[in-house]
Motif scaffolding. Structure first.
Motif, PDB file in Angstrom:
ATOM      1  N   TYR A  17       4.330  11.150 -15.752  1.00 30.41           N
ATOM      2  CA  TYR A  17       4.688  12.359 -15.017  1.00 30.41           C
ATOM      3  C   TYR A  17       5.437  11.938 -13.762  1.00 30.41           C
ATOM      4  CZ  TYR A  17       1.368  15.099 -17.774  1.00 30.41           C
ATOM      5  OH  TYR A  17       0.701  15.722 -18.805  1.00 30.41           O
ATOM      6  N   VAL A  18       6.453  12.716 -13.379  1.00 29.91           N
ATOM      7  CA  VAL A  18       7.293  12.364 -12.235  1.00 29.91           C
ATOM      8  C   VAL A  18       7.550  13.597 -11.373  1.00 29.91           C
ATOM      9  CG1 VAL A  18       9.575  11.505 -11.542  1.00 29.91           C
ATOM     10  CG2 VAL A  18       8.415  10.478 -13.476  1.00 29.91           C
ATOM     11  N   ASP A  19       7.602  13.403 -10.060  1.00 27.75           N
ATOM     12  CA  ASP A  19       8.025  14.421  -9.109  1.00 27.75           C
ATOM     13  C   ASP A  19       8.692  13.715  -7.935  1.00 27.75           C
ATOM     14  OD1 ASP A  19       8.420  16.919  -7.960  1.00 27.75           O
ATOM     15  OD2 ASP A  19       6.435  16.997  -7.046  1.00 27.75           O
ATOM     16  N   ARG A  20       9.565  14.398  -7.243  1.00 29.14           N
ATOM     17  CA  ARG A  20      10.215  13.775  -6.085  1.00 29.14           C
ATOM     18  C   ARG A  20       9.247  13.669  -4.925  1.00 29.14           C
ATOM     19  NH1 ARG A  20      15.027  17.981  -5.240  1.00 29.14           N
ATOM     20  NH2 ARG A  20      15.150  17.529  -7.424  1.00 29.14           N
ATOM     21  N   ASN A  21       9.472  12.684  -4.045  1.00 28.94           N
ATOM     22  CA  ASN A  21       8.542  12.455  -2.932  1.00 28.94           C
ATOM     23  C   ASN A  21       9.205  12.418  -1.559  1.00 28.94           C
ATOM     24  OD1 ASN A  21       9.744   9.932  -2.728  1.00 28.94           O
ATOM     25  ND2 ASN A  21       8.000   8.816  -3.521  1.00 28.94           N
ATOM     26  N   ASN A  22      10.517  12.582  -1.475  1.00 29.03           N
ATOM     27  CA  ASN A  22      11.249  12.585  -0.201  1.00 29.03           C
ATOM     28  C   ASN A  22      11.066  11.297   0.596  1.00 29.03           C
ATOM     29  OD1 ASN A  22      12.245  15.205  -0.675  1.00 29.03           O
ATOM     30  ND2 ASN A  22      10.330  16.078   0.054  1.00 29.03           N
ATOM     31  N   LEU A  23      10.828  10.196  -0.094  1.00 26.91           N
ATOM     32  CA  LEU A  23      10.773   8.876   0.529  1.00 26.91           C
ATOM     33  C   LEU A  23      11.921   8.048  -0.026  1.00 26.91           C
ATOM     34  CD1 LEU A  23       6.943   8.194   0.183  1.00 26.91           C
ATOM     35  CD2 LEU A  23       8.151   8.895   2.252  1.00 26.91           C
ATOM     36  N   ALA A  24      12.140   6.891   0.543  1.00 24.46           N
ATOM     37  CA  ALA A  24      13.221   6.020   0.084  1.00 24.46           C
ATOM     38  C   ALA A  24      12.795   5.127  -1.080  1.00 24.46           C
ATOM     39  CB  ALA A  24      13.706   5.149   1.238  1.00 24.46           C
ATOM     40  N   HIS A  25      11.532   5.201  -1.471  1.00 24.12           N
ATOM     41  CA  HIS A  25      11.030   4.326  -2.525  1.00 24.12           C
ATOM     42  C   HIS A  25      10.138   5.114  -3.479  1.00 24.12           C
ATOM     43  CE1 HIS A  25       7.118   4.310  -0.500  1.00 24.12           C
ATOM     44  NE2 HIS A  25       7.826   4.221   0.629  1.00 24.12           N
ATOM     45  N   ALA A  26       9.888   4.526  -4.625  1.00 22.57           N
ATOM     46  CA  ALA A  26       8.997   5.135  -5.615  1.00 22.57           C
ATOM     47  C   ALA A  26       7.549   4.767  -5.302  1.00 22.57           C
ATOM     48  CB  ALA A  26       9.364   4.647  -7.010  1.00 22.57           C
ATOM     49  N   ARG A  27       6.628   5.648  -5.705  1.00 25.67           N
ATOM     50  CA  ARG A  27       5.199   5.366  -5.598  1.00 25.67           C
ATOM     51  C   ARG A  27       4.586   5.590  -6.971  1.00 25.67           C
ATOM     52  NH1 ARG A  27       2.749   8.925  -0.836  1.00 25.67           N
ATOM     53  NH2 ARG A  27       3.552  10.551  -2.180  1.00 25.67           N
ATOM     54  N   ILE A  28       3.507   4.848  -7.268  1.00 23.24           N
ATOM     55  CA  ILE A  28       2.869   4.954  -8.568  1.00 23.24           C
ATOM     56  C   ILE A  28       1.389   5.300  -8.404  1.00 23.24           C
ATOM     57  CG2 ILE A  28       2.343   2.485  -8.713  1.00 23.24           C
ATOM     58  CD1 ILE A  28       2.910   2.712 -11.758  1.00 23.24           C
ATOM     59  N   GLY A  29       0.929   6.149  -9.290  1.00 22.87           N
ATOM     60  CA  GLY A  29      -0.477   6.488  -9.391  1.00 22.87           C
ATOM     61  C   GLY A  29      -0.924   6.233 -10.823  1.00 22.87           C
ATOM     62  N   LEU A  30      -2.117   5.715 -10.985  1.00 22.00           N
ATOM     63  CA  LEU A  30      -2.614   5.361 -12.314  1.00 22.00           C
ATOM     64  C   LEU A  30      -3.792   6.249 -12.674  1.00 22.00           C
ATOM     65  CD1 LEU A  30      -2.556   1.495 -11.873  1.00 22.00           C
ATOM     66  CD2 LEU A  30      -0.780   2.956 -12.829  1.00 22.00           C
ATOM     67  N   SER A  31      -3.784   6.740 -13.896  1.00 18.65           N
ATOM     68  CA  SER A  31      -4.878   7.551 -14.403  1.00 18.65           C
ATOM     69  C   SER A  31      -5.281   6.960 -15.751  1.00 18.65           C
ATOM     70  CB  SER A  31      -4.428   9.005 -14.555  1.00 18.65           C
ATOM     71  OG  SER A  31      -5.467   9.788 -15.062  1.00 18.65           O
ATOM     72  N   ALA A  52       0.826  -1.209   0.000  1.00 19.23           N
ATOM     73  CA  ALA A  52       0.000   0.000   0.000  1.00 19.23           C
ATOM     74  C   ALA A  52       0.863   1.263   0.000  1.00 19.23           C
ATOM     75  CB  ALA A  52      -0.924  -0.005   1.207  1.00 19.23           C
ATOM     76  N   ARG A  53       2.050   1.200   0.566  1.00 22.84           N
ATOM     77  CA  ARG A  53       2.912   2.387   0.594  1.00 22.84           C
ATOM     78  C   ARG A  53       3.456   2.745  -0.788  1.00 22.84           C
ATOM     79  NH1 ARG A  53       8.814   0.847   2.461  1.00 22.84           N
ATOM     80  NH2 ARG A  53       8.921  -1.216   1.547  1.00 22.84           N
ATOM     81  N   HIS A  54       3.287   1.853  -1.761  1.00 23.58           N
ATOM     82  CA  HIS A  54       3.716   2.121  -3.130  1.00 23.58           C
ATOM     83  C   HIS A  54       2.623   2.759  -3.974  1.00 23.58           C
ATOM     84  CE1 HIS A  54       6.680  -1.235  -2.185  1.00 23.58           C
ATOM     85  NE2 HIS A  54       7.372  -0.114  -2.231  1.00 23.58           N
ATOM     86  N   HIS A  55       1.439   2.958  -3.398  1.00 23.42           N
ATOM     87  CA  HIS A  55       0.309   3.561  -4.106  1.00 23.42           C
ATOM     88  C   HIS A  55       0.338   5.071  -3.926  1.00 23.42           C
ATOM     89  CE1 HIS A  55      -2.306  -0.098  -4.636  1.00 23.42           C
ATOM     90  NE2 HIS A  55      -1.389  -0.540  -3.798  1.00 23.42           N
ATOM     91  N   LEU A  56       0.008   5.788  -4.959  1.00 23.16           N
ATOM     92  CA  LEU A  56      -0.207   7.224  -4.897  1.00 23.16           C
ATOM     93  C   LEU A  56      -1.714   7.399  -4.912  1.00 23.16           C
ATOM     94  CD1 LEU A  56       1.527   9.792  -4.998  1.00 23.16           C
ATOM     95  CD2 LEU A  56       1.197   9.786  -7.447  1.00 23.16           C
ATOM     96  N   ARG A  57      -2.300   7.902  -3.821  1.00 22.46           N
ATOM     97  CA  ARG A  57      -3.749   7.865  -3.696  1.00 22.46           C
ATOM     98  C   ARG A  57      -4.430   9.217  -3.624  1.00 22.46           C
ATOM     99  NH1 ARG A  57      -5.735   2.445  -1.534  1.00 22.46           N
ATOM    100  NH2 ARG A  57      -3.869   1.211  -1.684  1.00 22.46           N
ATOM    101  N   SER A  58      -3.861  10.172  -2.950  1.00 17.55           N
ATOM    102  CA  SER A  58      -4.584  11.421  -2.710  1.00 17.55           C
ATOM    103  C   SER A  58      -4.573  12.322  -3.948  1.00 17.55           C
ATOM    104  CB  SER A  58      -3.989  12.174  -1.513  1.00 17.55           C
ATOM    105  OG  SER A  58      -2.778  12.795  -1.873  1.00 17.55           O
ATOM    106  N   GLY A  59      -5.636  13.053  -4.094  1.00 20.54           N
ATOM    107  CA  GLY A  59      -5.742  14.002  -5.195  1.00 20.54           C
ATOM    108  C   GLY A  59      -4.671  15.068  -5.131  1.00 20.54           C
ATOM    109  N   ALA A  60      -4.286  15.447  -3.918  1.00 20.03           N
ATOM    110  CA  ALA A  60      -3.234  16.450  -3.752  1.00 20.03           C
ATOM    111  C   ALA A  60      -1.897  15.941  -4.287  1.00 20.03           C
ATOM    112  CB  ALA A  60      -3.103  16.825  -2.277  1.00 20.03           C
ATOM    113  N   ASP A  61      -1.609  14.658  -4.078  1.00 16.20           N
ATOM    114  CA  ASP A  61      -0.366  14.082  -4.606  1.00 16.20           C
ATOM    115  C   ASP A  61      -0.382  14.057  -6.130  1.00 16.20           C
ATOM    116  OD1 ASP A  61       0.893  13.691  -2.170  1.00 16.20           O
ATOM    117  OD2 ASP A  61       0.117  11.659  -1.937  1.00 16.20           O
TER     118      ASP A  61
END
Length: 121
Positions: free
Chosen positions: A40-54, A12-21
């Motif tokens: 589209y890519v932006d930095r997230n200040n985490l140690a791992h990548a997260r993905i959001g699907l549209s 679940a920590r790999h999901h990009l979920r909020s509209g603000a994100d």
């Protein structure tokens, strides 16, 4: 569960979920595309990548859209080591593109690397 199985899970920590994100990633405007995907890519200040699907209705009906989502999640899961760490990725499949794991995986890795160079400048 073995270490390999734990490493390959889609948590679940790999999901990009909020509209603000999603809005933050779109506002960054660091993107790359090919005939299969737009990323589209932006930095997230985490140690791992997260993905959001549209996945819009332009891609197809519910069955086609859900297939795209499954394939993109699997491509992300399998290629997590090849993706840059510390980035949020929003992936949009192109209308008319065929949902195949190999081409989606190749595009995801290649396009995320290109867009990350723009985002991390």
């Amino acid at each position: 569960m073995t270490l390999l199985m734990t490493k390959l899970r889609f948590l679940a920590r790999h999901h990009l979920r909020s509209g603000a994100d999603f809005a933050r990633v779109y506002a960054r405007r660091a993107s790359a595309s090919d005939e299969t995907l737009l990323v589209y890519v932006d930095r997230n200040n985490l140690a791992h990548a997260r993905i959001g699907l549209s996945v819009s209705r332009k891609v197809g009906g519910a069955v086609v859209r859900n297939r795209w989502k499954r394939i993109l999640r699997e491509a992300f899961r399998l290629s997590a080591d090849a993706l840059p760490a510390g980035v949020d990725i929003v992936v949009i499949p192109r209308a008319g593109a065929v949902a195949e794991l190999q081409s989606a995986s190749n595009s995801l890795v290649r396009l995320t690397g290109r867009a990350a160079k723009k985002a991390l400048r």
